[in-house]
Motif scaffolding. Structure first.
Motif, PDB file in Angstrom:
ATOM      1  N   ASN A 358       0.838  -1.207   0.000  1.00 44.72           N
ATOM      2  CA  ASN A 358       0.000   0.000   0.000  1.00 44.72           C
ATOM      3  C   ASN A 358       0.866   1.247   0.000  1.00 44.72           C
ATOM      4  O   ASN A 358       0.604   2.192  -0.753  1.00 44.72           O
ATOM      5  CB  ASN A 358      -0.896   0.035   1.239  1.00 44.72           C
ATOM      6  CG  ASN A 358      -2.226  -0.647   0.989  1.00 44.72           C
ATOM      7  OD1 ASN A 358      -2.493  -1.080  -0.130  1.00 44.72           O
ATOM      8  ND2 ASN A 358      -3.049  -0.753   2.008  1.00 44.72           N
ATOM      9  N   ALA A 359       1.890   1.246   0.862  1.00 51.49           N
ATOM     10  CA  ALA A 359       2.753   2.430   0.960  1.00 51.49           C
ATOM     11  C   ALA A 359       3.381   2.724  -0.405  1.00 51.49           C
ATOM     12  O   ALA A 359       3.414   3.873  -0.851  1.00 51.49           O
ATOM     13  CB  ALA A 359       3.833   2.203   2.010  1.00 51.49           C
ATOM     14  N   LYS A 361       2.202   1.691  -3.308  1.00 46.15           N
ATOM     15  CA  LYS A 361       1.134   1.991  -4.270  1.00 46.15           C
ATOM     16  C   LYS A 361       0.686   3.456  -4.183  1.00 46.15           C
ATOM     17  O   LYS A 361       0.458   4.110  -5.183  1.00 46.15           O
ATOM     18  CB  LYS A 361      -0.069   1.099  -3.942  1.00 46.15           C
ATOM     19  CG  LYS A 361      -0.579   0.336  -5.098  1.00 46.15           C
ATOM     20  CD  LYS A 361      -1.598  -0.734  -4.814  1.00 46.15           C
ATOM     21  CE  LYS A 361      -2.523  -0.669  -3.674  1.00 46.15           C
ATOM     22  NZ  LYS A 361      -3.589  -1.664  -3.711  1.00 46.15           N
ATOM     23  N   ASP A 387       5.350   6.288   4.792  1.00 46.21           N
ATOM     24  CA  ASP A 387       5.564   6.705   3.410  1.00 46.21           C
ATOM     25  C   ASP A 387       5.396   8.203   3.276  1.00 46.21           C
ATOM     26  O   ASP A 387       4.871   8.864   4.176  1.00 46.21           O
ATOM     27  CB  ASP A 387       4.607   5.943   2.468  1.00 46.21           C
ATOM     28  CG  ASP A 387       3.162   6.256   2.733  1.00 46.21           C
ATOM     29  OD1 ASP A 387       2.784   7.435   2.628  1.00 46.21           O
ATOM     30  OD2 ASP A 387       2.385   5.324   3.054  1.00 46.21           O
ATOM     31  N   ILE A 392      -3.997  10.290   3.995  1.00 42.99           N
ATOM     32  CA  ILE A 392      -5.426   9.951   4.108  1.00 42.99           C
ATOM     33  C   ILE A 392      -6.140  11.111   4.785  1.00 42.99           C
ATOM     34  O   ILE A 392      -5.653  11.644   5.785  1.00 42.99           O
ATOM     35  CB  ILE A 392      -5.607   8.669   4.951  1.00 42.99           C
ATOM     36  CG1 ILE A 392      -4.843   7.515   4.292  1.00 42.99           C
ATOM     37  CG2 ILE A 392      -7.075   8.308   5.112  1.00 42.99           C
ATOM     38  CD1 ILE A 392      -4.474   6.414   5.240  1.00 42.99           C
ATOM     39  N   LEU A 400     -11.377   3.595   6.787  1.00 46.39           N
ATOM     40  CA  LEU A 400     -10.139   2.990   6.286  1.00 46.39           C
ATOM     41  C   LEU A 400     -10.164   1.461   6.292  1.00 46.39           C
ATOM     42  O   LEU A 400      -9.695   0.812   5.368  1.00 46.39           O
ATOM     43  CB  LEU A 400      -8.977   3.507   7.150  1.00 46.39           C
ATOM     44  CG  LEU A 400      -7.576   3.226   6.687  1.00 46.39           C
ATOM     45  CD1 LEU A 400      -7.319   3.873   5.344  1.00 46.39           C
ATOM     46  CD2 LEU A 400      -6.565   3.774   7.704  1.00 46.39           C
ATOM     47  N   ARG A 406     -12.706   1.913  -0.826  1.00 46.90           N
ATOM     48  CA  ARG A 406     -11.524   2.604  -1.307  1.00 46.90           C
ATOM     49  C   ARG A 406     -11.718   4.089  -1.033  1.00 46.90           C
ATOM     50  O   ARG A 406     -12.830   4.590  -1.060  1.00 46.90           O
ATOM     51  CB  ARG A 406     -11.332   2.367  -2.807  1.00 46.90           C
ATOM     52  CG  ARG A 406     -11.302   0.897  -3.165  1.00 46.90           C
ATOM     53  CD  ARG A 406     -10.562   0.672  -4.441  1.00 46.90           C
ATOM     54  NE  ARG A 406      -9.161   0.997  -4.285  1.00 46.90           N
ATOM     55  CZ  ARG A 406      -8.390   1.419  -5.286  1.00 46.90           C
ATOM     56  NH1 ARG A 406      -8.901   1.588  -6.477  1.00 46.90           N
ATOM     57  NH2 ARG A 406      -7.117   1.687  -5.088  1.00 46.90           N
ATOM     58  N   GLY A 417      -6.846  -1.843  -6.970  1.00 46.28           N
ATOM     59  CA  GLY A 417      -7.136  -2.197  -5.585  1.00 46.28           C
ATOM     60  C   GLY A 417      -8.596  -2.558  -5.432  1.00 46.28           C
ATOM     61  O   GLY A 417      -9.423  -2.225  -6.278  1.00 46.28           O
ATOM     62  N   THR A 418      -8.898  -3.276  -4.352  1.00 44.92           N
ATOM     63  CA  THR A 418     -10.278  -3.703  -4.121  1.00 44.92           C
ATOM     64  C   THR A 418     -10.828  -3.127  -2.834  1.00 44.92           C
ATOM     65  O   THR A 418     -12.013  -3.222  -2.559  1.00 44.92           O
ATOM     66  CB  THR A 418     -10.327  -5.236  -3.966  1.00 44.92           C
ATOM     67  OG1 THR A 418      -9.339  -5.596  -3.001  1.00 44.92           O
ATOM     68  CG2 THR A 418     -10.064  -5.935  -5.259  1.00 44.92           C
ATOM     69  N   GLY A 419      -9.962  -2.536  -2.024  1.00 47.68           N
ATOM     70  CA  GLY A 419     -10.419  -2.047  -0.719  1.00 47.68           C
ATOM     71  C   GLY A 419     -10.565  -3.165   0.288  1.00 47.68           C
ATOM     72  O   GLY A 419     -11.281  -3.027   1.272  1.00 47.68           O
ATOM     73  N   GLY A 421      -7.597  -5.034   1.333  1.00 46.74           N
ATOM     74  CA  GLY A 421      -6.300  -5.285   1.983  1.00 46.74           C
ATOM     75  C   GLY A 421      -6.258  -4.881   3.445  1.00 46.74           C
ATOM     76  O   GLY A 421      -5.887  -5.689   4.306  1.00 46.74           O
ATOM     77  N   LEU A 422      -6.667  -3.647   3.750  1.00 45.40           N
ATOM     78  CA  LEU A 422      -6.534  -3.188   5.136  1.00 45.40           C
ATOM     79  C   LEU A 422      -7.531  -3.877   6.054  1.00 45.40           C
ATOM     80  O   LEU A 422      -7.240  -4.132   7.215  1.00 45.40           O
ATOM     81  CB  LEU A 422      -6.713  -1.670   5.214  1.00 45.40           C
ATOM     82  CG  LEU A 422      -5.497  -0.867   4.780  1.00 45.40           C
ATOM     83  CD1 LEU A 422      -5.763   0.621   4.930  1.00 45.40           C
ATOM     84  CD2 LEU A 422      -4.267  -1.232   5.599  1.00 45.40           C
ATOM     85  N   ASN A 423      -8.712  -4.187   5.508  1.00 46.68           N
ATOM     86  CA  ASN A 423      -9.696  -4.900   6.314  1.00 46.68           C
ATOM     87  C   ASN A 423      -9.125  -6.256   6.740  1.00 46.68           C
ATOM     88  O   ASN A 423      -9.155  -6.631   7.908  1.00 46.68           O
ATOM     89  CB  ASN A 423     -10.970  -5.072   5.477  1.00 46.68           C
ATOM     90  CG  ASN A 423     -12.048  -5.821   6.214  1.00 46.68           C
ATOM     91  OD1 ASN A 423     -11.963  -7.029   6.351  1.00 46.68           O
ATOM     92  ND2 ASN A 423     -13.039  -5.116   6.708  1.00 46.68           N
ATOM     93  N   SER A 446       1.743   8.788   5.257  1.00 40.87           N
ATOM     94  CA  SER A 446       1.053   8.008   6.287  1.00 40.87           C
ATOM     95  C   SER A 446       2.062   7.131   7.007  1.00 40.87           C
ATOM     96  O   SER A 446       3.123   6.809   6.467  1.00 40.87           O
ATOM     97  CB  SER A 446       0.006   7.081   5.667  1.00 40.87           C
ATOM     98  OG  SER A 446      -0.699   7.741   4.661  1.00 40.87           O
ATOM     99  N   PHE A 448       1.747   3.536   9.185  1.00 42.05           N
ATOM    100  CA  PHE A 448       0.959   2.446   9.774  1.00 42.05           C
ATOM    101  C   PHE A 448       1.858   1.683  10.745  1.00 42.05           C
ATOM    102  O   PHE A 448       3.038   1.460  10.455  1.00 42.05           O
ATOM    103  CB  PHE A 448       0.495   1.471   8.688  1.00 42.05           C
ATOM    104  CG  PHE A 448      -0.663   1.980   7.890  1.00 42.05           C
ATOM    105  CD1 PHE A 448      -1.952   1.592   8.201  1.00 42.05           C
ATOM    106  CD2 PHE A 448      -0.470   2.848   6.814  1.00 42.05           C
ATOM    107  CE1 PHE A 448      -3.032   2.056   7.466  1.00 42.05           C
ATOM    108  CE2 PHE A 448      -1.543   3.311   6.079  1.00 42.05           C
ATOM    109  CZ  PHE A 448      -2.831   2.910   6.400  1.00 42.05           C
TER     110      PHE A 448
END
Ligand code: ADP
Length: 684
Positions: A358-359, A361, A387, A392, A400, A406, A417-419, A421-423, A446, A448
């Motif tokens: 993600n970072a 991307k 990053d 955000i 998030l 997304r 992306g599909t939204g 990954g973080l979930n 951001s 994380f």
């Protein structure tokens, strides 16, 4: 739910007879809880009121009858009671327009009449010495009749009692007044308790009934939801199989194109297919992970693992992407972190990959910094990923971790992306008794941070990771022997012919002798006929499945010591472990990647059958050199395909390059394009 019910019960028992307004009105329930069951309480109260009023009416008539018989000539009370009741009921029905049952109306009438008549009789000068009984009857009956309206009941009781007592005080003797006072106070209190206990019983019964029905309903809903979830999981497992099987052919065939083509345009197309294929696979994997987590089937598979090898993999899988985007990439590992940990290595890797990918991307300038350390007091592996990307927005923070969510879609339109990954990352981290947090400044970047509980197996410090990483990189580049095993015999079993072609093609350069079978039964026949060094066995086949075939193989003592690798398209729920439990030696998931297939063969084929790198080098060095000169890439490739087995081919584009080569080295033959002239060189 049941726990909840128990707490409610306790609360109500404790406060049953408290006098606060809320306890009086709601009998220990909160206002919300009470209002949920209020209609039911009213219904129950009305039923009770009707029953009681019928009884009171009956008693009233019996009383009047006895009174009439025993008093003989004195009919006044009899007439007043009977007539007053009827009159009052009629008034209530026709003047006030109430549609209560006759018994209830009569009952109201009776009580009021008893009271009024009691007053009339009681306050006569002749009765100045007698206390009244009617007020007592009134106070005792009032709560029963009006218990659906507690406040009104209390006010009416209080009002009537005060009226009566003031009259009694004025007109009666002090001793009669005292008895009246004692009676009214006693019966008021009794009436109040009667009301509270009846009400409480009703409320409790109804509340528990509602709770039980609710818990039954919830249980039913849960059962239905579980069934639906199971259906969803099955559907996803099947869908994954259905998608992965053709993907195997697409990715595999594409791999062949990439290997064979020399045309840059076709290479570019094939690389696009490869990247799209990988994206599609990662989406399928994400959806499967999510469904696993949601159905509660995600289990952690704990193993002992080397922290540096996980970090090494993570670095190798993420650094090239950052480099390709022109971003700086720094991985700092605390040198004191323990070298071996116990936990779910795959999930730890997945969490790190998701955050770092993600970072990379969402960052277009600057870079990514990854920090890894181990918090010994909390027993947590801590990963921070910072990053200098797009950041955000404050208002997006709460969305998030939502699935399929997304953010900043206009800016991220072109980022895949599909939204999910973080979930998934958050849920995995929580599954590992950890937590994830984020700091971000919109437009600036951001950070994380994820902590995952892992046990320490070997506390030896990991040391300077950057140095060992550089060393590993160097070794990787220097020594990457390809698998070559011309003496090895491999049996591949799959019901899909295209898959058999793909795997055979992928293995062509390894020179392994490949035999194929289209079913479990054919596989068993082949094993009866000859010996194999390794079997690749597809799981989902019509007729005998892979597992059934394996069991028959083992039972029939066919290929006793031969490693059998499961090929499956379903990457669901601890698939690998379940195949190993069934007796497979290893597991490869479709679509099969050449690197994984090669690694599995290297691992499981006897080393005596594998040609070593030195042998390959020596063999190559001993081959005569053929210099192939052509402007046409296809012709060069054709020549290499035709001669590659017996000669060391040097391919050059055009005469200029050929001259350059010949200036320093020799060639046994020179093969020129149009004129097929073979010219003997100065061979050594
Ligand atoms: P995906 O990346 O597949 O869209 P994720 O669940 O990984 O899904 O992320 C959800 C959203 O959070 C992304 O769409 C993106 O808008 C935002 N996001 C995640 N990581 C970062 C980051 N490092 N920088 C900026 N935005 C991010």
């Amino acid at each position: 739910m049941s726990e909840n019910g128990a707490t409610e019960g306790k609360r109500m028992d404790k406060k049953t007879f408290l006098f606060s307004k809320n306890d009086f009105l709601y009998c220990g329930l909160s206002r919300d809880e009470y209002s949920r069951i209020e209609p039911l309480i009213m219904e129950r109260n009305m039923e009770m009121i009707h029953t009681v009023s019928r009884m009171v009416t009956l008693l009233g008539f019996v009383f009047l009858f006895i009174d009439a018989v025993t008093r003989g000539s004195d009919r006044l009370p009899y007439l007043v009671l009977a007539g007053g009741g009827v009159l009052f009921s009629l008034m209530r029905r026709f003047v006030a327009g109430r549609k209560d049952s006759f018994a209830l109306i009569y009952c109201y009438g009776l009580i009021i009449t008893v009271f009024l008549y009691g007053i009339v009789l009681g306050v006569q000068p002749a009765k100045a010495d007698d206390p009244s009984t009617s007020i007592v009857v009134f106070l005792a009956l009032m709560p029963l009749i009006l218990n659906d309206r507690p406040v009104r009941m209390m006010s009416v009781s209080a009002l009537f009692t005060l009226v009566y007592l003031s009259m009694s005080y004025r007109m009666k003797t002090p001793s009669a007044f005292q008895t009246d006072l004692t009676n009214t106070v006693t019966f008021s209190i009794l009436g109040y308790f009667l009301y509270i206990s009846i009400s409480n019983r009703n409320v409790k019964e109804i509340w528990y009934g509602v709770q039980a029905a609710e818990s039954e309903r919830l249980k039913e809903e849960k059962r239905v939801a579980e069934k639906a979830n199971e259906a969803k999981s099955n559907f996803l497992a099947n869908m994954s199989h259905e998608i992965r099987t053709p993907m195997n052919a697409i990715v595999g065939m594409n791999e062949m194109i990439l290997r064979e083509t020399r045309d840059p345009k076709i290479s570019r197309y094939a690389l696009d297919i490869k990247s799209a294929g990988n994206t599609l696979l990662s989406i399928i994997n994400d959806i499967l992970d999510l469904s696993k987590i949601e159905s509660g089937k995600m289990e952690l598979m704990e193993t002992d693992y080397d922290l540096s090898s996980v970090l090494n993999d993570v670095y190798n899988m993420t650094m090239p992407k950052a480099r390709d985007k022109g971003l700086s990439y720094k991985l700092s590992v605390d040198p004191l972190a323990p070298s071996t940990l116990r936990g779910d290595e795959i999930r730890v890797r997945q969490v790190m990959l998701n955050l770092i990918n993600n970072a990379v991307k969402y960052t277009h300038h600057g870079g990514v910094r990854v920090g890894v350390s181990f918090d010994r007091s909390a027993g947590m592996l801590c990963v921070s990923v910072e990053d200098t990307g797009m950041g955000i927005r404050e208002e997006d923070m709460k969305k998030l971790y939502d699935s399929f969510q997304r953010l900043d879609e206009t800016k991220n339109r072109n980022i895949e992306g599909t939204g999910l990954g973080l979930n998934i990352t958050k849920r995995l981290v929580e599954l590992m008794d950890g937590a994830i947090s984020v700091r971000s400044e919109y437009g600036k970047g951001s950070a994380f941070t994820a902590g995952m509980t892992q046990k320490i197996v070997d506390d030896t410090p990991i040391g300077n990771f950057t140095e060992s990483l550089a060393l590993a990189q160097q070794q990787r580049e220097e020594y990457h022997p390809a698998l070559v095993a011309p003496k090895a015999k491999l049996l591949i079993v799959d019901d899909n012919e295209m898959n058999l072609d793909v795997i055979s093609e992928l293995l062509a350069e390894t020179k392994v002798n490949v035999t194929t079978a289209l079913s479990g039964a054919e596989c068993l026949d082949k094993l009866r006929e000859g010996r194999y060094d390794l079997v690749l066995l597809d799981q989902m086949m019509p007729g005998l499945s892979g597992t059934e075939t394996l069991h028959l193989m083992r039972r029939g003592r066919l290929a006793d010591n031969t490693p059998v690798i499961a090929l499956t398209a379903d990457a669901i729920v601890g698939a690998k472990e379940s195949y190993l439990r069934e007796g497979f030696t290893d597991y490869l998931s479709k679509p099969i990647k050449f690197e994984e297939l090669e690694a599995a063969l290297k691992k499981h084929l006897p080393s005596t059958l594998q040609t070593t790198a030195e042998e390959i080098g020596r063999e190559k060095a001993e081959m005569p050199v053929v210099l192939v000169v052509s402007e046409d890439a296809d012709k060069l490739r054709e020549a290499k395909d035709a001669l590659g087995e017996r000669y060391r081919c040097v391919l050059v584009r055009g005469e200029a390059q050929a001259e350059k080569y010949l200036a320093t080295r020799d060639a046994a033959f020179i093969l020129r394009d149009a004129a097929r002239e073979n010219k003997a060189g100065a061979a050594t």
